[in-house]
Write an enzyme that holds these catalytic residues in place. Structure first.
Site, PDB file in Angstrom:
ATOM      1  N   ASP A 184      -9.520 -17.897   7.008  1.00 14.63           N
ATOM      2  CA  ASP A 184      -9.399 -17.403   8.329  1.00 14.63           C
ATOM      3  C   ASP A 184      -8.087 -17.423   8.691  1.00 14.63           C
ATOM      4  OD1 ASP A 184     -10.370 -16.451  10.541  1.00 14.63           O
ATOM      5  OD2 ASP A 184     -10.810 -18.499  11.417  1.00 14.63           O
ATOM      6  N   GLU A 185      -7.619 -16.509   9.568  1.00 13.09           N
ATOM      7  CA  GLU A 185      -6.448 -16.258  10.155  1.00 13.09           C
ATOM      8  C   GLU A 185      -5.273 -16.157   9.069  1.00 13.09           C
ATOM      9  OE1 GLU A 185      -6.200 -15.907  13.286  1.00 13.09           O
ATOM     10  OE2 GLU A 185      -7.506 -17.143  14.496  1.00 13.09           O
ATOM     11  N   GLN A 224      -1.589 -10.360  15.400  1.00 13.04           N
ATOM     12  CA  GLN A 224      -1.584 -11.754  16.102  1.00 13.04           C
ATOM     13  C   GLN A 224      -0.835 -12.856  15.411  1.00 13.04           C
ATOM     14  OE1 GLN A 224      -5.605 -12.409  18.080  1.00 13.04           O
ATOM     15  NE2 GLN A 224      -6.429 -10.611  17.055  1.00 13.04           N
ATOM     16  N   ARG A 249      -6.783 -10.743  25.496  1.00 15.69           N
ATOM     17  CA  ARG A 249      -7.747 -11.884  25.761  1.00 15.69           C
ATOM     18  C   ARG A 249      -8.774 -11.106  26.907  1.00 15.69           C
ATOM     19  NH1 ARG A 249      -8.069 -13.687  21.617  1.00 15.69           N
ATOM     20  NH2 ARG A 249      -6.831 -11.799  21.132  1.00 15.69           N
ATOM     21  N   LYS A 290     -14.555 -10.809  14.212  1.00 12.44           N
ATOM     22  CA  LYS A 290     -13.927 -11.718  12.828  1.00 12.44           C
ATOM     23  C   LYS A 290     -14.734 -12.643  12.392  1.00 12.44           C
ATOM     24  CE  LYS A 290     -10.974 -14.438  13.459  1.00 12.44           C
ATOM     25  NZ  LYS A 290      -9.805 -15.239  13.741  1.00 12.44           N
ATOM     26  N   THR A 291     -15.063 -13.568  13.411  1.00  7.39           N
ATOM     27  CA  THR A 291     -15.637 -14.859  13.081  1.00  7.39           C
ATOM     28  C   THR A 291     -17.135 -14.665  12.520  1.00  7.39           C
ATOM     29  OG1 THR A 291     -14.488 -15.742  14.578  1.00  7.39           O
ATOM     30  CG2 THR A 291     -16.219 -17.387  13.819  1.00  7.39           C
TER      31      THR A 291
END
Length: 816
Positions: free
Chosen positions: A261-262, A296, A644, A73-74
């Site tokens: 973002d997010e 998430q 994670r 994503k980043t």
DNA sequence: ATACTCCTAATTTTT
DNA sequence: TTAGGAGTAT
């Protein structure tokens, strides 16, 4: 508006060939150079998969990138920015890129810098919603009644302020806690609601229906203090934009590209803010790109609306949706477990992570049982030592807990083992008492009108200016509508105060006068030191005999040190008010311990997930307060936890856990049932019957499980499932009185007629216990013992083996 | 003003 | 159990 925040020209027109505000060697130039290097596609696009590339290259029109955990994503976000820059479509200053945390913003800056080379000062509008809000308000604050040097209050200031207001209204601040009201205001602001907009029911819910007035009074007070709380950093820009369409238009022109973002974490206020900036009249370019993962979304409890991401396509018709589902992080077992778990949620946009990696050596997700939390910590410690012997780096290991009280046991264990660990999150540097005191001095020097700072330090160190003098000063200031420091200057010339107080106050005022005069011409770190010395603040701690005093002095030194990298004291204060975080040393090799929430966005080779028990995870309170939605958020949290892990994921549950000092038996989390057998091993080694369970004392409901069985079909497991609905066993979150009463009576006992929590709780306390002092009883965990004391349903028992413990009477039975 | 005692409440956390 | 706040006593 020369406050040193940025000197980037505000609006520029069409981009010229040579970007005016990107000096030679600036970010755009470098990006272009990077592009020219490649033959066909620029370097930075190489190595992206087709979906990522699609997300990066679709620059025109609205784009929603649904990026599953570990799908890059980043990388997509940063590459997209690099691409916009290097293709000459916009200046750095024409890109609005919003993140949630400072950490994310920092990381993005770093990665863009790495991508295109060089520094990124040229990205003035990359930051958190709040920092961008500040930037807007420093410019246009006057449109909301703020002058450009307004102060930002943190939660602590806010609570103190609200407390004053509650008291000023003549209300009992014990009955109506300021903290609670601060939370309510925060909630309203998260929804974008001003005092006039809040629902009648909300307004009535606090202080005998005075909620709305209190909120309005609070806002008025902020205005007179020339101050903002965090919520205002979003609210004010919204109202400014709504009331000044021309200004909004200018920003539409300025921001050619918007990235968020997010997105699943945006609250309603942020959503409104974003729509104002991103939704353009027909025909105008609407280049907005939101990146997120509905699976998430774990911040619903602080106002995040998953709905925002779910309705993106409605808000931005014609939006392109790109799904990133190829995972580069985890093994197929980990992905399989997480994916299957999350399918139990409704209302998802739907994604399925996959990976090409197939390695027969990859282990399945392990589910372990332990007798109690102590054994859980011990076993995890052993596993970690095992990994250590196999040369695994401790930095690649993390323990992710649902609630921070779980950390203690692991810390204790690791201290005994001499195992390095680091707690991520936890109390923050800038929230420490001494730091906040010191900051209050600095604030007041920079901002003489900062009454909250004034009140904080006026009698710290002790100057004999107690409640009486401060109250008199306060009243004097309020009556004349002037800041307290100015009022102090005034009042010392009157005879309102006792001579002693007057003298002390005069000294303080002269001190501050002097410091203010030094502000411009003294290096700010020197001035800071001088302030702390001359005020007697450092002496106060030097004279303090308590154990923590030396640490506090050390922290103060650290504070001064951290000021060095700032231009001025003002710049420093601004930074701190927005970035409450101080970086900690990452150089030590250590196991990380943190909550699931703070683990979002991180990855580790090995992840331990302890405490998967009903009541703890999913947390009872989420269930009580959030119902189905609450459960789904907990499930997403579980999903975040599992994803994670890169290689190993070990989940634990225990049969007995101590909550609020009472031992309670617990049931395995329902989430364990939701894991797919194909990707999970259930390991129940014999060691899990250690402690008091050994030697015939405890009879776990798992004790008949075949230790070597790998399925859920063991008798013990089945029995656990059957017990799941046995509410009498589960006494979590029992503040309601409801659960309290049920415990101890079982299905056959008197059922509760739940009235108000307090009443029922009282009646419970008065209900005679079915036990008497001296009774011989048996407890699953501790074995036999004699009752030494009874308070309501809480028994104090002298156990033969385990010593004196307090347990709920539902967990013991009369010994035969 | 400081120390001691009593009471209450107890997830998650950013800005 | 325990931490933090408030209230009381010295």
């Amino acid at each position: 508006m020369m406050n040193g925040y940025d000197d980037i020209p505000f609006f520029e027109d069409e981009p010229p060939r040579q970007p005016a505000n990107a000096p030679a060697g600036g970010i755009a130039a470098r990006a272009m150079a990077a592009r020219d290097h490649g033959r066909e596609a620029p370097d930075y696009l190489a190595g992206l998969n087709p979906e990522q590339r699609d997300a990066v290259e679709t620059l025109e029109g609205p784009v929603l990138v649904l990026a599953g955990a570990g799908t890059g994503k980043t990388r997509v976000l940063t590459t997209r920015i690099a691409h916009i820059l290097s293709s000459g479509r916009a200046f750095p200053s024409q890109i609005l890129a919003v993140t949630f945390t400072n950490k994310a913003a920092r990381e993005m800056k770093d990665r863009i810098a790495r991508l295109v080379g060089g520094a990124v000062e040229g990205m003035p509008w990359l930051g958190t919603f709040h920092s961008i809000g500040v930037k807007l308000l420093r410019r246009h604050g006057e449109l909301a009644g703020l002058s450009s040097d307004f102060t930002i209050l943190d939660t602590d200031d806010v609570v103190r302020l609200i407390k004053q207001i509650i008291q000023a209204e003549g209300l009992d601040d014990k009955r109506w806690p300021a903290k609670q009201f601060a939370g309510m205001i925060d909630g309203w602001k998260n929804k974008g609601l001003g005092p006039a907009d809040i629902p009648e029911g909300d307004a009535r819910a606090f202080a005998n229906g005075k909620g709305r007035e209190l909120y309005a009074a609070y806002q008025a007070r902020l205005k007179s203090l020339n101050a903002c709380d965090f919520g205002d950093l979003l609210m004010h820009p919204i109202s400014i934009f709504k009331r000044n369409p021309d200004l909004l238009k200018e920003y539409h022109r300025r921001f050619r590209y918007i990235l968020v973002d997010e997105y699943q974490d945006t609250n309603t206020a942020q959503y409104i803010w974003l729509r104002l900036l991103a939704q353009r009249p027909q025909g105008e370019p609407q280049n907005v790109c939101c990146v997120g993962d509905d699976d998430q979304s774990i911040y619903g409890w602080r106002g995040a609306e998953v709905d925002n991401i779910l309705r993106f396509e409605k808000d931005f018709p014609g939006a392109k949706v790109v799904r990133l589902e190829r995972n580069y992080r985890s093994t197929e077992h980990i992905l399989g477990a997480a994916s299957h778990l999350i399918t139990h949620n409704e209302g998802r946009l739907g994604k399925t992570l996959f990976t090409d990696r197939r390695d027969p050596d990859d282990e399945k997700v392990q589910v372990h049982a332990a007798w109690d939390s102590e054994e859980e910590a011990r076993a995890v410690g052993e596993e970690i030592e095992q990994l250590q012997r196999q040369e695994h780096n401790l930095n690649g290991i993390a323990i992710l807990v649902r609630a921070s009280f779980q950390m203690r046991e692991f810390e204790d264990r690791f201290v005994t083992l001499g195992l390095n660990y680091r707690v991520v999150g936890g109390p923050r540097f800038y929230e420490r008492l001494e730091i906040r005191d010191a900051m209050a001095y600095f604030r007041l020097v920079c901002q003489p009108a900062d009454d909250l700072a004034f009140e904080r330090i006026i009698n710290t160190p002790k100057r004999g200016l107690g409640d009486t003098s401060v109250r008199a000063l306060h009243d004097y200031a309020r009556a004349r509508d002037m800041p307290m420091l100015a009022a102090a200057d005034d009042i010392v010339n009157s005879d309102e105060l006792k001579p002693k107080a007057r003298k002390a106050l005069t000294d303080v005022v002269t001190d501050f006068r002097r410091w203010q005069s030094l502000l411009e011409n003294t290096p700010h770190t020197d001035l800071a030191e001088q302030i702390l010395e001359e005020s007697g603040y450092t002496d106060m701690w030097k004279n303090d005999k308590s154990a923590e005093a030396p640490g506090r002095l050390e922290n103060l030194k650290e504070l001064i040190r951290s000021m060095e990298s700032f231009e001025s004291m003002r710049g420093f204060l601004e930074h701190v008010s927005l970035v409450m975080d101080a970086e900690q040393n990452e150089d030590m090799e250590a196991v990380s311990i943190m909550t699931l929430h703070s683990a979002k966005g991180l990855e580790f080779d090995t992840v331990f997930l302890p405490g998967w028990e009903e009541g703890l995870f999913p947390h009872q309170r989420s269930l009580d307060e959030g119902g189905r939605a609450g459960l789904e958020e907990e499930r997403r949290l579980a999903y975040v936890g599992i994803t994670r892990a890169k290689r190993r994921c070990h989940i634990w549950f225990v049969s007995n856990r101590r909550i609020h000092g009472l031992w309670q038996s617990t049931l395995p989390s329902r989430f364990l049932d939701e894991l797919p057998a194909a990707h999970v091993d259930v390991a129940m080694p014999e060691t899990s019957y250690g402690g008091y369970g050994r030697g015939g004392y405890g009879q776990s409901r798992f004790d008949k499980a075949d230790p070597f069985a790998n399925t859920y079909s063991t008798p013990g497991w089945k029995r656990a499932q059957e017990n799941r609905n046995d509410a009498t066993r589960n006494n979590w979150g029992n503040r309601s009185g409801h659960a309290v009463e049920r415990v101890g009576y079982g299905e056959s006992g008197p059922r509760s007629r739940t009235i108000e929590g307090e009443l029922v709780a009282k009646s419970v306390a008065e209900t005679p216990s079915r036990f008497e002092i001296g009774d011989r009883v048996f407890h699953m965990k501790f074995g036999n013992g004699n009752i030494a004391g009874i308070e309501g349903n809480k028994l104090t028992i002298d156990f033969d083996r385990a010593g004196q413990k307090r347990v709920l009477d539902g967990f013991v039975e009369k010994a035969r």
